[in-house]
Design an enzyme around this catalytic site. Structure first.
Site, PDB file in Angstrom:
ATOM      1  N   HIS A 194      -9.515   1.190   5.219  1.00 11.53           N
ATOM      2  CA  HIS A 194      -8.215   1.398   5.853  1.00 11.53           C
ATOM      3  C   HIS A 194      -8.364   2.391   7.014  1.00 11.53           C
ATOM      4  O   HIS A 194      -9.122   3.349   6.921  1.00 11.53           O
ATOM      5  CB  HIS A 194      -7.194   1.921   4.826  1.00 11.53           C
ATOM      6  CG  HIS A 194      -5.804   1.894   5.353  1.00 11.53           C
ATOM      7  ND1 HIS A 194      -5.322   2.856   6.203  1.00 11.53           N
ATOM      8  CD2 HIS A 194      -4.806   0.984   5.192  1.00 11.53           C
ATOM      9  CE1 HIS A 194      -4.078   2.544   6.533  1.00 11.53           C
ATOM     10  NE2 HIS A 194      -3.743   1.418   5.937  1.00 11.53           N
ATOM     11  N   ASN A 226       0.869  -1.184   0.000  1.00 12.67           N
ATOM     12  CA  ASN A 226       0.000   0.000   0.000  1.00 12.67           C
ATOM     13  C   ASN A 226       0.901   1.228   0.000  1.00 12.67           C
ATOM     14  O   ASN A 226       1.521   1.558   1.008  1.00 12.67           O
ATOM     15  CB  ASN A 226      -0.881  -0.049   1.263  1.00 12.67           C
ATOM     16  CG  ASN A 226      -1.695   1.217   1.453  1.00 12.67           C
ATOM     17  OD1 ASN A 226      -1.754   2.079   0.568  1.00 12.67           O
ATOM     18  ND2 ASN A 226      -2.331   1.333   2.618  1.00 12.67           N
ATOM     19  N   LYS A 248       0.134   4.304  -0.299  1.00 14.32           N
ATOM     20  CA  LYS A 248      -0.477   5.500   0.317  1.00 14.32           C
ATOM     21  C   LYS A 248      -0.240   6.723  -0.573  1.00 14.32           C
ATOM     22  O   LYS A 248      -0.253   6.605  -1.790  1.00 14.32           O
ATOM     23  CB  LYS A 248       0.049   5.685   1.747  1.00 14.32           C
ATOM     24  CG  LYS A 248      -0.148   4.397   2.568  1.00 14.32           C
ATOM     25  CD  LYS A 248       0.082   4.564   4.038  1.00 14.32           C
ATOM     26  CE  LYS A 248      -0.135   3.223   4.746  1.00 14.32           C
ATOM     27  NZ  LYS A 248       0.037   3.290   6.175  1.00 14.32           N
TER      28      LYS A 248
END
Ligand code: PGA
Length: 252
Positions: free
Chosen positions: A97, A11, A13
Site C-alpha cells: 500500500h 481498508n 487503515k
C-alpha cells in the site's frame, strides 16, 4: 472473455476501537445482500482482526490484513507473520500500500518479500501499485506501475497467478477526494492486465484488478463498468456502512 467476480475490499487503515470494529463489521455483514454478485472483504487493524473474524463467521464476507512481515516467526518485535494472519482467519493480505511505501519505507524488494511470504502461507496478496502526482505529471505513470508490478511479483509463478489481486491506487487519489476518471483508470488497468499476461501468461485473465482512491457511492458504478476494473479497494468510505454498502451494491 473470462468472467471475473467483482471484488470490493474495505481498508480500515488505523481506525476503529474493538467495539467500533465489531459494530461496523456487523452492519456490513447484515447490510450486504448474501446473494450479491460481488465478493467482499474487510481489512481492520491487527488489533481488531479476531473480533471482526468472529462477527464474520458463517457469512460470505472475508477477512483481510493490511500488511504483514515476511518471516514466519522469531525475534521481530512488533511484527506479524502471514502464518499468524492465516491463524486468525485472514484470506487476503494487502501488500505494498502506498502509505506503507511512504511512511514505513516499504520498497519494491520488501513488497516482493512480503508477497512471497503471503503466497507461501496459502493466503492471497492484494498487491497495490500506483503513481504519485509528480510521477503522473512527468508522464511516468506506466513506467512506475510496470516497475512496481514487475519487482513486486518477482518470481511468482503462473501456477499461483490466479491467487493474486492487484489494486491500482494512484497516490494522488488516495484520501484526497480526487478520483481518476473512469477513462484514466481503465487505461492503467488495461496496461496492468497486459503486464500480467506478459509476466504470468494465461492466468492473467482471471486476476482481479481493483481500483482504489476516493471511491464513493457516487463514482463506484462508472468505475466498475470499465472492462478491466474488477472491483474497488475502499478506504474512507469503507468506515461508514451507509457509504460502503452502496459501493458493494454498485458491483452487482
Ligand atoms: P481512500 O483510500 O478510499 O480513502 O482514498 C483508498 C486506499 O488507500 O486503499
Amino acid at each position: 472473455m473470462t468472467e471475473r467476480q467483482p471484488f470490493i475490499a474495505g481498508n480500515w487503515k488505523m481506525h476503529k476501537t474493538l467495539a467500533e470494529a465489531r459494530s461496523l463489521a456487523r452492519d456490513i455483514r447484515d447490510g450486504a445482500a448474501p446473494g450479491r454478485r460481488a465478493e467482499v472483504a474487510l481489512a481492520p487493524p491487527y488489533t481488531a482482526l479476531a473480533a471482526v473474524a468472529a462477527e464474520l463467521a458463517g457469512s460470505n464476507i472475508r477477512l483481510a490484513a493490511q500488511d504483514t512481515f515476511w518471516e514466519k516467526q522469531g525475534a521481530y518485535t512488533g511484527a506479524i507473520s502471514p502464518a499468524m494472519l492465516a491463524d486468525v482467519g485472514c484470506h487476503y493480505v494487502i501488500v505494498g500500500h502506498s502509505e506503507r511505501r511512504q511512511h514505513f519505507g516499504d520498497t519494491d524488494a520488501i513488497v516482493n518479500k512480503k508477497l512471497t511470504a503471503v503466497v507461501a502461507a496459502g493466503l492471497t496478496p492484494i498487491l497495490c501499485v500506483g503513481e504519485t502526482k509528480a510521477e503522473r505529471e512527468a508522464d511516468q505513470t506506466l513506467q512506475v506501475v510496470r516497475r512496481q508490478l514487475e519487482r513486486g511479483l518477482g518470481a511468482l509463478q503462473p501456477a499461483t497467478g490466479t491467487d493474486l489481486v492487484v489494486a491500482y491506487e494512484p497516490v494522488w487519489a488516495i484520501g484526497t477526494g480526487l478520483t481518476a476518471t473512469p477513462d484514466q483508470a481503465q487505461a492503467v488497468h488495461h496496461f496492468i492486465r497486459s503486464l500480467l499476461r506478459e509476466f504470468l501468461g494465461p492466468p492473467a485473465e482471471a486476476i482481479r484488478i481493483q481500483y482504489g482512491g476516493s471511491v464513493t457511492p457516487d463514482n463506484a458504478a462508472t468505475l466498475l463498468a470499465q472492462p478491466d476494473i474488477d472491483g474497488a479497494l475502499v478506504g474512507g468510505a469503507s468506515l461508514k456502512p451507509e457509504m460502503f454498502l452502496p459501493i458493494i451494491a454498485a458491483a452487482g
